[in-house]
Design an enzyme around this catalytic site. Structure first.
Site, PDB file in Angstrom:
ATOM      1  N   ARG A 168      -7.162   9.958  -0.025  1.00  0.00           N
ATOM      2  CA  ARG A 168      -8.105   9.086  -0.749  1.00  0.00           C
ATOM      3  C   ARG A 168      -9.554   9.526  -0.601  1.00  0.00           C
ATOM      4  O   ARG A 168     -10.430   9.053  -1.327  1.00  0.00           O
ATOM      5  CB  ARG A 168      -7.923   7.633  -0.304  1.00  0.00           C
ATOM      6  CG  ARG A 168      -8.229   7.388   1.145  1.00  0.00           C
ATOM      7  CD  ARG A 168      -7.786   6.004   1.589  1.00  0.00           C
ATOM      8  NE  ARG A 168      -8.851   5.020   1.520  1.00  0.00           N
ATOM      9  CZ  ARG A 168      -8.695   3.737   1.828  1.00  0.00           C
ATOM     10  NH1 ARG A 168      -7.515   3.258   2.170  1.00  0.00           N
ATOM     11  NH2 ARG A 168      -9.705   2.905   1.773  1.00  0.00           N
ATOM     12  N   ASP A 201      -4.892   2.651  -0.938  1.00  0.00           N
ATOM     13  CA  ASP A 201      -3.837   3.398  -0.253  1.00  0.00           C
ATOM     14  C   ASP A 201      -2.618   3.583  -1.149  1.00  0.00           C
ATOM     15  O   ASP A 201      -1.944   4.616  -1.067  1.00  0.00           O
ATOM     16  CB  ASP A 201      -3.448   2.690   1.051  1.00  0.00           C
ATOM     17  CG  ASP A 201      -4.394   3.073   2.178  1.00  0.00           C
ATOM     18  OD1 ASP A 201      -4.673   4.286   2.314  1.00  0.00           O
ATOM     19  OD2 ASP A 201      -4.871   2.189   2.893  1.00  0.00           O
ATOM     20  N   CYS A 219      -6.430  -6.289  -3.929  1.00  0.00           N
ATOM     21  CA  CYS A 219      -7.647  -6.289  -3.108  1.00  0.00           C
ATOM     22  C   CYS A 219      -8.191  -4.876  -2.928  1.00  0.00           C
ATOM     23  O   CYS A 219      -9.163  -4.676  -2.219  1.00  0.00           O
ATOM     24  CB  CYS A 219      -7.410  -6.940  -1.760  1.00  0.00           C
ATOM     25  SG  CYS A 219      -6.235  -6.039  -0.740  1.00  0.00           S
ATOM     26  N   GLU A 236       0.823  -1.214   0.000  1.00  0.00           N
ATOM     27  CA  GLU A 236       0.000   0.000   0.000  1.00  0.00           C
ATOM     28  C   GLU A 236       0.853   1.259   0.000  1.00  0.00           C
ATOM     29  O   GLU A 236       0.338   2.370  -0.048  1.00  0.00           O
ATOM     30  CB  GLU A 236      -0.882   0.023   1.258  1.00  0.00           C
ATOM     31  CG  GLU A 236      -1.719  -1.224   1.411  1.00  0.00           C
ATOM     32  CD  GLU A 236      -2.656  -1.146   2.590  1.00  0.00           C
ATOM     33  OE1 GLU A 236      -3.814  -0.771   2.371  1.00  0.00           O
ATOM     34  OE2 GLU A 236      -2.237  -1.468   3.707  1.00  0.00           O
TER      35      GLU A 236
HETATM   36  C1  PEP Z   1      -6.440  -0.580   0.125  1.00  0.00           C
HETATM   37  O1  PEP Z   1      -5.857   0.345   0.694  1.00  0.00           O
HETATM   38  O2  PEP Z   1      -6.491  -0.715  -1.122  1.00  0.00           O
HETATM   39  C2  PEP Z   1      -7.128  -1.615   0.918  1.00  0.00           C
HETATM   40  C3  PEP Z   1      -7.655  -2.674   0.344  1.00  0.00           C
HETATM   41  O3  PEP Z   1      -7.257  -1.382   2.261  1.00  0.00           O
HETATM   42  P1  PEP Z   1      -8.355  -0.371   2.893  1.00  0.00           P
HETATM   43  O4  PEP Z   1      -9.223   0.127   1.780  1.00  0.00           O
HETATM   44  O5  PEP Z   1      -9.100  -1.143   3.917  1.00  0.00           O
HETATM   45  O6  PEP Z   1      -7.470   0.692   3.484  1.00  0.00           O
HETATM   46 MG    MG Z   2      -5.491   0.236   2.813  1.00  0.00          MG
END
Ligand code: PEP
Ligand code: MG
Length: 534
Positions: free
Chosen positions: A437, A427, A474, A403
């Site tokens: 974000r 991230d 993911c 990330e």
């Molecule tokens: C991401 O940062 O892409 C991630 C899957 O984690 P989260 O969205 O929970 O920060």
């Molecule tokens: Mg994340």
């Protein structure tokens, strides 16, 4: 009223009347005291109207939502609350201030009681807002529940608002929010078309018929009822078509790509996918004032492992937009760049130890063999230390999330320490572009088609291919049916997303050979800008 455009963050089309989410009522300056009789009658009427409204909603809900609404209705009907408000009226306050003072007093007592009671303080705040709105004759705050389908328009929605939405909500439109905000993620989880960062959304008038396109971000006004009906019919036909999509993910020429689920708890499990690629454990404990105990964690994890023994569990990813109050993290000027994700371990190593122990106990109790990964890893040393801790606790498959650009650049070295990588594009985009974000004005920088982001994905995937280890995505990029083939062309081996997104991604992959995916990846990498969302 002109058409509006925002950022489509959860695909799907629909149409229906707009309802605005009313803000919490502000207390007016203290008014001239009413007669005691009129004042006590007003507070009693307000509290019983609130209780009746919550009872009505409980009657139409089921499961956990029903329990929550019933217990809130009981709180509103609590005779001691009414007595306290009446005492304030007798003491000379107007009805709105008397209600406010009564709720404030009860809130202080609840918070002082601590534990479970303290966690009910937010429910009491909600009741206070409802009662004050009722006595002032203002619209009920919070998500409206008119008893018919509608498009919910709000400035922004908290995760709690989004989680408790009724089936009557056709789509979400917010003025704020970003493509990877957790509201957007939860909307996708519910399969609701959603448009965020939509300037002017709050100027839409209540009842206006609009169409919402959660892929393109378009809000069209000026519809008549038959046109709205036709849009809903077409969307239903599209959904029905995708409903028949089944089976493992693969390209047109049979190259396998695992399609996995992003979940926040066992409740999000669904038969559509081939496993769980991201179990966001922190979502189980948001807003908790007390740390979840070992047994409680074992139960929550076991509920998932029973159904999906090889689930990929992410250790708690606390901080910034996912506060975990029980961690009592220091207030920081720059939280997204501070103590979050795995970095919490620097201050509270006990938290990771308890969680790893709970995961392995849940695995033992269910005969499962989950994988465990850490969020926000930045260096090889962090990956090494995490892998040692996890393996010492008994975890067999250990991975890390990519990330942070530093980690992506060192993917090869990091993969020497762990069994797999999972790329969190939400991230990774934020930190690559130095763009919050959640920032609506920076949405173009956060576009997952940005070639700089795709190059980092390519670096990770190439390291995985060389090491013979899986590298998945993911982040929300994985759920975009246009981008999914590009990610596969870059060498990614699995895609993890909300259940509702799986069918469209499966169909998109099935429509391209691996060579076509690779050609798409080459084209996307060579661009000097992100594609504009269609
Ligand atoms: C991401 O940062 O892409 C991630 C899957 O984690 P989260 O969205 O929970 O920060
Ligand atoms: Mg994340």
């Amino acid at each position: 009223m002109p058409d509006l455009r925002g950022l489509g963050v959860s695909p799907g089309r629909t149409a229906g009347p707009v309802l605005l989410m009313a803000a919490a009522p502000a207390l007016p300056p203290p008014g001239p005291p009413l007669s005691v009789e009129a004042g006590t009658a007003a507070v009693a009427a307000a509290l019983s109207a609130v209780a009746a409204e919550l009872d009505r909603r409980a009657g139409r809900a089921d499961g956990e939502a029903r329990d929550i609404l019933e217990s809130q209705a009981m709180m509103a009907a609590d005779p001691t609350l009414l007595e306290t408000a009446e005492e304030h009226v007798t003491g000379g306050m107007d009805a709105a201030h008397a209600l406010d003072a009564a709720f404030t007093g009860h809130r202080v007592a609840l918070v002082a009681a601590g534990g479970y009671f303290a966690e009910r303080a937010a429910d009491l705040d909600d009741l206070r807002n409802r009662a004050v709105a009722a006595v002032l004759g203002l619209p009920m705050p919070g998500v409206p529940d008119p008893g018919h389908p509608f498009v919910l328009v709000a400035e922004d929605l908290s995760p709690a608002d989004t989680a408790g939405l009724s089936d009557d909500v056709l789509a979400l439109v917010t003025e704020k929010g970003g493509p990877t905000s957790h509201t957007a993620i939860l909307a996708r989880g519910k399969g609701l078309p959603a448009v965020v960062a939509c300037a002017g959304a709050l100027t839409l008038e209540e009842g206006t018929l609009v169409s919402v396109d959660g892929a393109t971000g378009e809000i069209r006004t000026g519809l008549d009822a038959p046109a709205a009906e036709e849009i809903r019919r077409q969307a239903e036909a599209e959904r029905a078509k995708l409903a028949h999509s089944r089976g493992p993910g693969k390209t047109a020429d049979g190259h396998p790509v695992k399609l996995l689920l992003n979940i926040g708890s066992a409740a999000d499990l669904a038969p559509e996918a081939e496993g769980v690629g991201l179990f966001r454990t922190e979502l189980l404990f948001l807003d908790r004032r007390t740390a979840p105990g070992f047994d409680e964690q074992v139960a929550a994890y076991a509920a998932v492992f029973k159904a999906v023994p090889d689930a990929i569990v992410r250790t708690l990813d606390a901080g910034t937009d996912k506060p975990l109050p029980f961690l009592e993290l220091p207030v920081e000027p720059n939280p997204a760049l501070g103590i979050r994700g795995l970095r919490v371990d620097r201050l509270r190593p006990d938290v990771l130890d308890t969680q790893l122990a709970a995961i392995t106990e849940a695995a033992r109790a269910t005969g499962a063999e989950p994988a465990v990964m850490a969020p926000m890893v930045s260096t090889r040393q962090e990956a090494t230390r995490f892998a040692e801790r996890a393996r010492a606790a008994g975890v067999r498959r250990v991975g890390v999330m990519i990330e942070v650009p530093a980690a992506a650049l060192l993917a090869e070295a990091i993969l020497a320490e762990v069994d797999f990588l999972s790329i969190g594009t939400n991230d990774l985009g934020q930190y690559t572009f130095a763009a919050d974000r959640q920032h609506p004005a920076l949405a173009d920088l956060l576009d997952p088609w940005q070639p700089a982001l795709l190059r980092l994905v390519e670096t990770c995937a190439a390291a995985g291919l060389a090491a013979g280890k899986p590298v998945g995505v993911c982040g929300e990029a994985a759920s975009d049916p246009r981008l999914a083939p590009v990610l596969v062309g870059l060498g990614v081996t699995s895609l993890s997303m909300s259940a509702v997104c799986v069918p469209a991604v499966r169909e998109a992959l099935a429509g391209h050979t691996l060579e076509e995916c690779r050609a798409g990846a080459r084209t996307a990498l060579q661009r000097d800008h992100a594609t504009i969302r269609p």
